[in-house]
Write an enzyme that holds these catalytic residues in place. Structure first.
Site, PDB file in Angstrom:
ATOM      1  N   GLU A   1      -6.663 -10.582  -0.807  1.00 19.89           N
ATOM      2  CA  GLU A   1      -7.314 -10.246   0.181  1.00 19.89           C
ATOM      3  C   GLU A   1      -8.907 -10.016  -0.069  1.00 19.89           C
ATOM      4  O   GLU A   1      -9.435  -9.303   0.478  1.00 19.89           O
ATOM      5  CB  GLU A   1      -6.559  -8.949   0.861  1.00 19.89           C
TER       6      GLU A   1
ATOM      7  N   ASN B   1       1.828  -5.146  -3.502  1.00 17.52           N
ATOM      8  CA  ASN B   1       0.327  -5.399  -2.650  1.00 17.52           C
ATOM      9  C   ASN B   1      -0.320  -4.108  -2.297  1.00 17.52           C
ATOM     10  O   ASN B   1       0.292  -3.196  -1.559  1.00 17.52           O
ATOM     11  CB  ASN B   1       0.453  -6.518  -1.519  1.00 17.52           C
TER      12      ASN B   1
ATOM     13  N   ASP C   1     -12.601 -10.110  -0.194  1.00 21.50           N
ATOM     14  CA  ASP C   1     -13.624 -10.143   0.502  1.00 21.50           C
ATOM     15  C   ASP C   1     -14.742  -9.171   0.077  1.00 21.50           C
ATOM     16  O   ASP C   1     -14.370  -8.082  -0.486  1.00 21.50           O
ATOM     17  CB  ASP C   1     -13.600  -9.938   2.239  1.00 21.50           C
TER      18      ASP C   1
ATOM     19  N   GLU D   1       0.768  -1.229   0.086  1.00 13.49           N
ATOM     20  CA  GLU D   1       0.025  -0.020   0.081  1.00 13.49           C
ATOM     21  C   GLU D   1       0.898   1.295   0.086  1.00 13.49           C
ATOM     22  O   GLU D   1       0.654   2.097   0.891  1.00 13.49           O
ATOM     23  CB  GLU D   1      -0.982   0.016   1.069  1.00 13.49           C
TER      24      GLU D   1
ATOM     25  N   HIS E   1     -10.666  -6.025  -2.020  1.00 15.18           N
ATOM     26  CA  HIS E   1     -11.789  -5.631  -0.642  1.00 15.18           C
ATOM     27  C   HIS E   1     -12.827  -5.073  -1.471  1.00 15.18           C
ATOM     28  O   HIS E   1     -12.871  -3.684  -1.629  1.00 15.18           O
ATOM     29  CB  HIS E   1     -11.102  -4.937   0.280  1.00 15.18           C
TER      30      HIS E   1
HETATM   31  C1  XIL Z   1      -5.767  -6.114   8.410  1.00 12.55           C
HETATM   32  C2  XIL Z   1      -5.860  -7.110   9.458  1.00 12.55           C
HETATM   33  O1  XIL Z   1      -6.840  -8.266   8.890  1.00 12.55           O
HETATM   34  C3  XIL Z   1      -6.451  -6.683  10.737  1.00 12.55           C
HETATM   35  O2  XIL Z   1      -6.716  -7.696  11.839  1.00 12.55           O
HETATM   36  C4  XIL Z   1      -5.572  -5.522  11.235  1.00 12.55           C
HETATM   37  O3  XIL Z   1      -6.035  -4.901  12.432  1.00 12.55           O
HETATM   38  C5  XIL Z   1      -5.303  -4.578  10.295  1.00 12.55           C
HETATM   39  O4  XIL Z   1      -4.836  -4.910   9.186  1.00 12.55           O
HETATM   40  N1  XIL Z   1      -4.539  -4.457   3.671  1.00 12.55           N
HETATM   41  C6  XIL Z   1      -3.735  -5.363   3.984  1.00 12.55           C
HETATM   42  C7  XIL Z   1      -3.766  -6.018   5.436  1.00 12.55           C
HETATM   43  O5  XIL Z   1      -2.751  -5.299   3.501  1.00 12.55           O
HETATM   44  O6  XIL Z   1      -2.634  -6.301   6.036  1.00 12.55           O
HETATM   45  C8  XIL Z   1      -4.865  -5.497   6.426  1.00 12.55           C
HETATM   46  O7  XIL Z   1      -4.998  -6.534   7.435  1.00 12.55           O
HETATM   47  C9  XIL Z   1      -6.033  -5.374   5.560  1.00 12.55           C
HETATM   48  C10 XIL Z   1      -5.936  -4.313   4.594  1.00 12.55           C
END
Ligand code: XIL
Length: 321
Positions: free
Chosen positions: A240, A174, A242, A129, A210
């Site tokens: 990731e 990522n 969802d 990020e 996401h």
């Molecule tokens: C999130 C975790 O799932 C949480 O438990 C934590 O509090 C914050 O981070 N992008 C990412 C992940 O790359 O590492 C993040 O994970 C979600 C967003």
């Protein structure tokens, strides 16, 4: 199904030890079943705060839990992540750094973790990020102190470490907001080309994915974005996935059907692009989803309801594969 579709995995993030998942028998059964998930990513325990709580004092205990799960059950492991603006140790955020001293911190952290876990990791998310939504570098301690060069240096340090191990460990970038063909994606294409012109190793891009029910990028858009990365010679992974309900009261039949369609299209976009290697959901059961904690009032984003019954989305993923 994922293998038959030519993918390396359908996987899940997981968050152990001490988060409840580790003592939840049903959770464990589903996670460990390699016929359901062939890959895992530790959701938190390989991050900076967990692995280097004090300067040059490393803690591999939590991360090793993920390594052991992967090895005990024959799963791939994506290692996540080395350099990010968030979830840092206090000694980093509160430190009084010069570009030189913070670069040394970055190098030590990156190289120690890569060398420690070696090819237990299929890949590392080296920088996570780094880009703002307009495509320029986001503010972070790394960027603010070192400048844009931090990004390239991180991959150079990672590359040196991989070479020292003599193993094949893939180096990924990522991020979110790079799953469509907008500004951020175009900026990332340019950044990748700059890395390539400088001879800096990058093997793949992780598309977090996401998404929101009813506002998920279309199948065509997701395919086009992935094809752009593959055209640059990179692997792509959905890292990731969802798909959350923004309004809790939308979790009715119509809502779940739309969520299922959004999952179907997202997974299909990976199936339809050869260089897309796999799909990882950011945990699979609503009980352990990160969404309500980060986006209050939103949720129901995962493949399983909190009681471990399967949503229409679960079956939609199976159909898409
Ligand atoms: C999130 C975790 O799932 C949480 O438990 C934590 O509090 C914050 O981070 N992008 C990412 C992940 O790359 O590492 C993040 O994970 C979600 C967003």
């Amino acid at each position: 199904l994922a293998h038959a579709a030519g993918k390396l995995w359908l996987g899940s993030a997981t968050d152990q030890p001490g988060t409840g998942e580790d003592t939840d028998t049903l959770y464990q059964e589903i996670l460990n079943d390699t016929h359901i998930f062939g890959q895992i990513t530790p959701a938190n325990y390989m991050k900076f705060f967990a692995t280097e709580p004090e300067q040059n004092v490393f803690n591999f205990t939590g991360g090793q839990v993920a390594v052991d799960i992967a090895q005990d059950h024959g799963k791939y492991l994506r290692c996540h992540n080395l350099i990010w603006l968030s979830q840092l140790s206090e000694w980093v955020t509160d430190g009084n750094w010069t570009a030189e001293t913070l670069t040394a911190v970055m190098k030590n952290h990156i190289q120690t973790l890569i060398i420690h876990w070696g090819d237990a990791c299929y890949s590392w998310d080296v920088v996570n990020e780094a880009l703002a939504s307009n495509g320029s570098f986001a503010s972070s301690i790394w960027y603010d102190v070192i400048g844009p060069e931090y990004f390239f240096l991180a991959y150079q340090f990672a590359q040196e470490a991989v070479e020292a191990t003599g193993k094949d460990i893939k180096l990924f970038y990522n991020d979110y907001g790079i799953e469509d063909t907008g500004n951020k994606t175009q900026a990332l294409y340019a950044l990748i080309q700059e890395m390539q012109s400088r001879g800096i190793q990058i093997d793949g891009v992780g598309l977090e994915s996401h998404f929101e029910v009813g506002a998920t990028p279309s199948l065509e858009t997701q395919i086009a974005a992935k094809q752009g990365y593959v055209a640059l010679g990179l692997e792509v992974a959905m890292t990731e996935l969802d798909i959350r309900f923004v309004e809790a009261n939308a979790t009715n039949c119509t809502g779940f059907a739309m969520q299922a369609q959004n999952y179907y299209d997202s997974v299909s976009s990976c199936i339809q692009v050869d260089g897309c290697i796999g799909i990882t959901v950011w945990d699979f059961d609503d009980t352990y989803s990160w969404i309500p904690g980060t986006f209050p009032g939103q949720g129901a984003a995962d493949l399983y309801n909190a009681d471990f019954t399967r949503k229409p989305a679960y079956y939609a993923v199976g159909e898409a594969l």
